[in-house]
Design a protein around this motif. Structure first.
Motif, PDB file in Angstrom:
ATOM      1  N   VAL A  29       0.839  -1.203   0.000  1.00  9.06           N
ATOM      2  CA  VAL A  29       0.000   0.000   0.000  1.00  9.06           C
ATOM      3  C   VAL A  29       0.872   1.250   0.000  1.00  9.06           C
ATOM      4  O   VAL A  29       0.603   2.209  -0.732  1.00  9.06           O
ATOM      5  N   GLN A  30       1.937   1.256   0.801  1.00 10.00           N
ATOM      6  CA  GLN A  30       2.825   2.416   0.843  1.00 10.00           C
ATOM      7  C   GLN A  30       3.505   2.641  -0.504  1.00 10.00           C
ATOM      8  O   GLN A  30       3.638   3.779  -0.957  1.00 10.00           O
ATOM      9  N   ARG A  31       3.945   1.569  -1.154  1.00 10.43           N
ATOM     10  CA  ARG A  31       4.557   1.714  -2.474  1.00 10.43           C
ATOM     11  C   ARG A  31       3.547   2.248  -3.484  1.00 10.43           C
ATOM     12  O   ARG A  31       3.880   3.080  -4.327  1.00 10.43           O
ATOM     13  N   HIS A  32       2.313   1.762  -3.399  1.00  7.56           N
ATOM     14  CA  HIS A  32       1.272   2.231  -4.305  1.00  7.56           C
ATOM     15  C   HIS A  32       1.017   3.728  -4.113  1.00  7.56           C
ATOM     16  O   HIS A  32       0.930   4.486  -5.088  1.00  7.56           O
ATOM     17  N   HIS A  33       0.911   4.170  -2.863  1.00 12.35           N
ATOM     18  CA  HIS A  33       0.679   5.587  -2.579  1.00 12.35           C
ATOM     19  C   HIS A  33       1.853   6.432  -3.052  1.00 12.35           C
ATOM     20  O   HIS A  33       1.652   7.517  -3.613  1.00 12.35           O
ATOM     21  N   ALA A  34       3.074   5.968  -2.843  1.00 13.04           N
ATOM     22  CA  ALA A  34       4.255   6.714  -3.282  1.00 13.04           C
ATOM     23  C   ALA A  34       4.294   6.811  -4.805  1.00 13.04           C
ATOM     24  O   ALA A  34       4.620   7.868  -5.362  1.00 13.04           O
ATOM     25  N   ARG A  35       3.955   5.731  -5.496  1.00 18.45           N
ATOM     26  CA  ARG A  35       3.951   5.733  -6.965  1.00 18.45           C
ATOM     27  C   ARG A  35       2.899   6.712  -7.488  1.00 18.45           C
ATOM     28  O   ARG A  35       3.154   7.485  -8.407  1.00 18.45           O
ATOM     29  N   GLU A  36       1.708   6.703  -6.891  1.00 23.77           N
ATOM     30  CA  GLU A  36       0.655   7.611  -7.334  1.00 23.77           C
ATOM     31  C   GLU A  36       1.028   9.064  -7.056  1.00 23.77           C
ATOM     32  O   GLU A  36       0.744   9.949  -7.859  1.00 23.77           O
ATOM     33  N   ALA A  37       1.673   9.339  -5.930  1.00 23.39           N
ATOM     34  CA  ALA A  37       2.103  10.705  -5.625  1.00 23.39           C
ATOM     35  C   ALA A  37       3.159  11.169  -6.623  1.00 23.39           C
ATOM     36  O   ALA A  37       3.124  12.320  -7.083  1.00 23.39           O
ATOM     37  N   ALA A  38       4.080  10.298  -6.986  1.00 23.19           N
ATOM     38  CA  ALA A  38       5.099  10.651  -7.970  1.00 23.19           C
ATOM     39  C   ALA A  38       4.470  10.926  -9.328  1.00 23.19           C
ATOM     40  O   ALA A  38       4.865  11.860 -10.035  1.00 23.19           O
ATOM     41  N   ARG A  39       3.478  10.135  -9.704  1.00 26.32           N
ATOM     42  CA  ARG A  39       2.787  10.362 -10.975  1.00 26.32           C
ATOM     43  C   ARG A  39       2.076  11.702 -10.973  1.00 26.32           C
ATOM     44  O   ARG A  39       2.123  12.447 -11.951  1.00 26.32           O
ATOM     45  N   GLY A  49      -1.044  20.888 -23.458  1.00 29.37           N
ATOM     46  CA  GLY A  49      -0.919  20.175 -24.716  1.00 29.37           C
ATOM     47  C   GLY A  49      -0.212  18.837 -24.588  1.00 29.37           C
ATOM     48  O   GLY A  49      -0.074  18.110 -25.559  1.00 29.37           O
ATOM     49  N   SER A  50       0.232  18.501 -23.399  1.00 32.47           N
ATOM     50  CA  SER A  50       0.914  17.224 -23.182  1.00 32.47           C
ATOM     51  C   SER A  50      -0.106  16.097 -23.115  1.00 32.47           C
ATOM     52  O   SER A  50      -1.251  16.307 -22.715  1.00 32.47           O
ATOM     53  N   ARG A  51       0.319  14.911 -23.526  1.00 35.04           N
ATOM     54  CA  ARG A  51      -0.559  13.742 -23.472  1.00 35.04           C
ATOM     55  C   ARG A  51       0.091  12.678 -22.603  1.00 35.04           C
ATOM     56  O   ARG A  51       1.307  12.523 -22.603  1.00 35.04           O
ATOM     57  N   VAL A  52      -0.751  11.943 -21.884  1.00 39.11           N
ATOM     58  CA  VAL A  52      -0.265  10.913 -20.978  1.00 39.11           C
ATOM     59  C   VAL A  52      -1.017   9.617 -21.254  1.00 39.11           C
ATOM     60  O   VAL A  52      -2.239   9.612 -21.372  1.00 39.11           O
ATOM     61  N   ILE A  53      -0.270   8.515 -21.349  1.00 39.53           N
ATOM     62  CA  ILE A  53      -0.867   7.187 -21.452  1.00 39.53           C
ATOM     63  C   ILE A  53      -0.427   6.432 -20.204  1.00 39.53           C
ATOM     64  O   ILE A  53       0.766   6.210 -19.995  1.00 39.53           O
ATOM     65  N   ASP A  54      -1.389   6.102 -19.369  1.00 40.34           N
ATOM     66  CA  ASP A  54      -1.090   5.400 -18.121  1.00 40.34           C
ATOM     67  C   ASP A  54      -1.121   3.897 -18.381  1.00 40.34           C
ATOM     68  O   ASP A  54      -2.134   3.349 -18.801  1.00 40.34           O
ATOM     69  N   LEU A  55      -0.003   3.233 -18.141  1.00 42.03           N
ATOM     70  CA  LEU A  55       0.108   1.798 -18.378  1.00 42.03           C
ATOM     71  C   LEU A  55      -0.038   0.991 -17.093  1.00 42.03           C
ATOM     72  O   LEU A  55       0.382  -0.164 -17.021  1.00 42.03           O
ATOM     73  N   GLY A  56      -0.617   1.602 -16.060  1.00 42.32           N
ATOM     74  CA  GLY A  56      -0.820   0.904 -14.796  1.00 42.32           C
ATOM     75  C   GLY A  56       0.493   0.644 -14.090  1.00 42.32           C
ATOM     76  O   GLY A  56       1.294   1.556 -13.900  1.00 42.32           O
ATOM     77  N   GLU A  57       0.735  -0.588 -13.726  1.00 47.22           N
ATOM     78  CA  GLU A  57       1.959  -0.932 -12.995  1.00 47.22           C
ATOM     79  C   GLU A  57       3.201  -0.919 -13.881  1.00 47.22           C
ATOM     80  O   GLU A  57       4.309  -1.049 -13.400  1.00 47.22           O
ATOM     81  N   HIS A  58       2.997  -0.750 -15.192  1.00 46.44           N
ATOM     82  CA  HIS A  58       4.133  -0.745 -16.108  1.00 46.44           C
ATOM     83  C   HIS A  58       4.663   0.654 -16.371  1.00 46.44           C
ATOM     84  O   HIS A  58       5.582   0.816 -17.158  1.00 46.44           O
ATOM     85  N   GLY A  59       4.074   1.682 -15.758  1.00 43.80           N
ATOM     86  CA  GLY A  59       4.563   3.044 -15.909  1.00 43.80           C
ATOM     87  C   GLY A  59       3.630   3.918 -16.719  1.00 43.80           C
ATOM     88  O   GLY A  59       2.436   3.649 -16.842  1.00 43.80           O
ATOM     89  N   MET A  60       4.196   4.985 -17.287  1.00 39.37           N
ATOM     90  CA  MET A  60       3.429   5.939 -18.076  1.00 39.37           C
ATOM     91  C   MET A  60       4.227   6.296 -19.325  1.00 39.37           C
ATOM     92  O   MET A  60       5.452   6.262 -19.314  1.00 39.37           O
ATOM     93  N   VAL A  61       3.508   6.675 -20.364  1.00 42.52           N
ATOM     94  CA  VAL A  61       4.116   7.251 -21.556  1.00 42.52           C
ATOM     95  C   VAL A  61       3.673   8.705 -21.585  1.00 42.52           C
ATOM     96  O   VAL A  61       2.475   8.993 -21.563  1.00 42.52           O
ATOM     97  N   ILE A  62       4.633   9.617 -21.609  1.00 38.88           N
ATOM     98  CA  ILE A  62       4.332  11.043 -21.574  1.00 38.88           C
ATOM     99  C   ILE A  62       4.830  11.682 -22.859  1.00 38.88           C
ATOM    100  O   ILE A  62       6.003  11.557 -23.204  1.00 38.88           O
TER     101      ILE A  62
END
Length: 77
Positions: A29-39, A49-62
């Motif tokens: 849970v702590q890792r999940h909260h830290a990851r979401e805060a970083a995102r 004008g930026s676009r974001v593709i959220d890949l879940g646990e695999h990261g993001m494409v920005i």
């Protein structure tokens, strides 16, 4: 072994397993909260004008947008 000893042993093992499981869940849970805060922090600083593709646990494409500037004709497509 007598039944009281077996019951005490089973209680101790179950209690220890519960403590380990609770620590594991708490860590996840702590890792999940830290990851979401970083995102959120990354998204907050992106230009318009930026676009974001959220890949879940695999990261993001920005894809960083081009705020306030015109793209050259060869890039517009």
């Amino acid at each position: 072994m007598d039944p009281a000893t077996m019951q005490a042993l089973a209680t101790a093992v179950c209690g220890a397993a519960g403590v380990v499981m609770a620590a594991w869940v708490r860590g996840r849970v702590q890792r999940h909260h830290a990851r979401e805060a970083a995102r959120r922090d990354h998204l907050r600083d992106l230009p318009p004008g930026s676009r974001v593709i959220d890949l879940g646990e695999h990261g993001m494409v920005i894809e960083v947008g081009s705020a306030g500037r015109e793209l050259p004709p060869d890039v517009r497509g």
